[in-house]
Design a protein around this motif. Structure first.
Motif, short mmCIF file in Angstrom:
data_model
loop_
_atom_site.label_atom_id
_atom_site.label_comp_id
_atom_site.label_asym_id
_atom_site.label_seq_id
_atom_site.Cartn_x
_atom_site.Cartn_y
_atom_site.Cartn_z
N SER A 1 1.02 -0.91 0.14
CA SER A 1 -0.04 -0.16 -0.23
C SER A 1 0.93 1.22 -0.22
O SER A 1 1.04 1.60 -0.91
N LEU B 1 2.46 2.37 -3.65
CA LEU B 1 0.95 2.06 -4.89
C LEU B 1 0.79 3.96 -4.34
O LEU B 1 0.61 4.25 -4.97
N GLU C 1 0.48 6.40 -6.88
CA GLU C 1 -0.47 7.73 -6.88
C GLU C 1 -0.25 8.69 -6.49
O GLU C 1 -0.90 9.78 -7.72
N ILE D 1 0.04 2.17 -13.40
CA ILE D 1 0.74 0.67 -13.30
C ILE D 1 -0.25 -0.24 -13.85
O ILE D 1 -1.68 -0.13 -14.51
#
Length: 143
Positions: A84, A87, A91, A97
């Motif tokens: 997380s 990511l 983001e 991705i």
């Protein structure tokens, strides 16, 4: 910091995956990680191997539809929230991705994630700036 990934287009029929792995084994090429995505008619096998250039040459020579793609390898803690965090960084920086796959590292309680992103150099820069370990191909190939 970039890793060469082999992608092989396979008909979805018995024996095709075995043929790829048999060919690689016969040439002493070791598979370090793999992922396969399929439909009812075909699949795309994605491989990280210890000698990607030779694997490409041997697969192409045997008639397989194969390509080399640059991907990103990231080391992260093997604990809840590890992925997380990565990511979230991507983001926050608007990096899309395309796909990813992961495997557990050896001995250090870490996990390794292979990412295919639209902006590879930007992803490497932002992850390293945030203290994330981005692995070079040679380290991954030798695992």
């Amino acid at each position: 910091m970039k890793i060469k990934q082999i992608s092989v287009f396979l008909e979805n029929k018995s024996g095709r995956l075995a043929a790829v792995t048999r060919l690689l084994a016969g040439h002493g090429i070791n598979i370090r990680a793999l992922s396969i995505a399929d439909t009812s008619d075909f699949g795309i096998l994605r491989l990280i191997v210890d000698d990607p250039d030779r694997a490409y040459t041997e697969l192409k020579g045997a008639g397989f539809t194969v390509s080399l793609t640059e991907v990103l390898g990231v080391e992260m803690p093997d604990r809840p929230g590890g992925l997380s965090n990565i990511l979230s960084i991507l983001e926050e920086n608007g990096i899309n991705i395309e796909y990813l796959y992961a495997f557990i590292g050896r001995g250090d309680n870490g996990a390794l994630v292979i990412f295919r992103v639209e902006e590879l150099d930007a992803a490497i820069d932002v992850l390293q700036a945030r203290g994330i370990t981005v692995l070079d191909g040679e380290k991954i190939y030798r695992l």
